[in-house]
Enzyme design. Structure first.
Site, PDB file in Angstrom:
ATOM      1  N   ASP A  70       0.824  -1.216   0.000  1.00  0.00           N
ATOM      2  CA  ASP A  70       0.000   0.000   0.000  1.00  0.00           C
ATOM      3  C   ASP A  70       0.856   1.264   0.000  1.00  0.00           C
ATOM      4  OD1 ASP A  70       0.755  -0.725   2.672  1.00  0.00           O
ATOM      5  OD2 ASP A  70      -0.724   0.684   3.469  1.00  0.00           O
TER       6      ASP A  70
ATOM      7  N   GLU B 276      -0.033  -1.016   5.650  1.00  0.00           N
ATOM      8  CA  GLU B 276       1.094  -0.619   6.500  1.00  0.00           C
ATOM      9  C   GLU B 276       0.993   0.850   6.874  1.00  0.00           C
ATOM     10  OE1 GLU B 276       5.025   0.924   7.680  1.00  0.00           O
ATOM     11  OE2 GLU B 276       3.832   1.550   5.971  1.00  0.00           O
TER      12      GLU B 276
HETATM   13 ZN   LIG Z   1       6.821   2.272   3.935  1.00  0.00          ZN
END
Ligand SMILES: [Zn+2]
Length: 378
Positions: free
Chosen positions: A82, A151
């Protein structure tokens, strides 16, 4: 959640054997802002499934791909799929689709969302996976490739956290490398991070008759004075110097322009060296703010660099760059929790991450791939 089903065949396949900078550009052209990783995860899974030596497990938008060669040592190469949201400013280059500054694909500087954080790293992982078995030579270390979602958002959504819960047995290893941007240096471990609220209480009154009340914002002044006067430590852990930070990051108090405030909350962020547990970090803050009402609201342990581990030491020697400490909290701490020493090593300037002009030099991606290829083959 584990799906062994075949991926959607309508997805244009990623060519893992093309130049790694061009592969980076192809990955960046698939928008994967946190929560929207499925298209990229599908493409990555489909590409990995063309490598017959890999054992693949898909969990949501995360993928684990392992070699099972029975080698005595196993390394983990991990990266998140992401990105942070696209820039809001019109005309920003750090967006989707990508732009080559030179106008020539594969040459010079590549602009776009994820250029540094961290699609160059993901491309390096994929190129390594595809090239590992080329030429008929099998790698001397077993490798676990991990690609994960979420993340860049709250820790509870972390795809890596979910993989640890659902497939912890597949994440065993001797050493882990996170391909987050480090500008080609090795950054070991990371500082821990914790948040606190220090609250002062007063008594509300009309500000025209202030003596009838007691001002909670004024009462918070010593909290700020002590924080401002505090000299943060630099702590040597396993040979690396970790610089700490202790700061007020937000302040909240008052209800109206004519009311003496009866409550004030100072939010504090303490980034502590990995020689301390979150509880030991809390003790530091409590001692500094003795006499005040302090509540810990959040904490994540740091990670020791673990560079004395043989696999880590051989990696550092192969890369040939002086290792540095990591100040920001990263997922190396999750590996550290599993007892696996972990470092960050990836292409791109970390200071460009999340910026509207996020970019990376094509050669930085190629250099990172070459360093890892040489180490894995050696
Ligand atoms: Zn990163």
């Amino acid at each position: 959640m584990t799906a062994e089903t075949a991926p959607d065949s309508s997805i244009l396949p990623l060519d893992l054997r093309q130049d790694v900078a061009l592969l980076t550009a192809a990955i960046m052209d698939i928008n994967s802002v946190s929560g929207n990783e499925t298209e990229l995860a599908d493409a990555v899974e489909a590409a990995l499934r063309t490598i017959p030596e890999l054992h693949i497990v898909r969990d949501g938008d995360a993928i684990i791909a392992r070699t099972e060669l029975g080698n005595p040592e196993r390394v983990i190469l991990a990266g998140h799929l992401d990105t942070v949201p696209l820039p809001l400013t019109e005309g920003s280059l750090g967006t989707v689709p990508i732009t080559w500054e030179s106008g020539v694909p594969g040459q010079g500087v590549l602009y776009g969302r994820g250029a540094t954080d961290m699609k160059g790293g993901v491309a390096v992982q994929l190129a390594l996976a595809a090239g590992m078995f080329d030429g008929g030579t099998a790698p001397k270390r077993d490798v676990t490739f991990v690609f994960y979602d979420h993340e860049e958002v709250e820790a509870v959504k972390s795809g890596l956290g979910r993989l640890v819960r659902n497939h912890g047995n597949l994440l065993d290893g001797d050493f882990a490398i996170l391909l987050e941007p480090t500008d080609g240096t090795v950054e070991g471990g990371c500082n821990g991070t914790s948040r606190f609220e220090a609250t002062t209480v007063g008594e509300a009154a009309h500000s025209a008759r202030a003596w009838m009340g007691s001002n909670a914002i004024h009462a918070a002044a010593p909290i700020l004075e002590r924080l401002a006067a505090y000299q943060p430590l630099t702590v040597n852990v396993d040979g690396l110097d970790y610089r700490e930070s202790l700061n007020a990051v937000r302040i909240n108090g008052g209800t109206a322009g004519n009311v003496i405030p009866d409550k004030c909350v100072v939010e504090i962020n303490y980034r502590f060296a990995p020689d301390k547990t979150p509880d030991q970090a809390e003790a530091v803050v409590r001692e500094l703010l003795e006499g005040f009402d302090v509540v810990r609201t959040d904490a994540a342990a740091g990670a020791r660099p673990g560079l004395q581990h043989p696999a880590a030491a051989s990696f550092v020697a192969a890369v040939g760059a002086e290792p540095k400490p990591k100040y920001g909290w990263t997922d190396v701490a999750r590996f550290s929790e599993l007892g696996i020493p972990a470092v960050n090593f990836g292409p791109g300037d970390p200071l460009l991450a999340h910026k509207d002009n996020e970019h990376v030099h094509a050669d930085a991606i190629r250099k990172c791939l070459q360093a890892l290829q040489a180490w894995l083959a050696g």
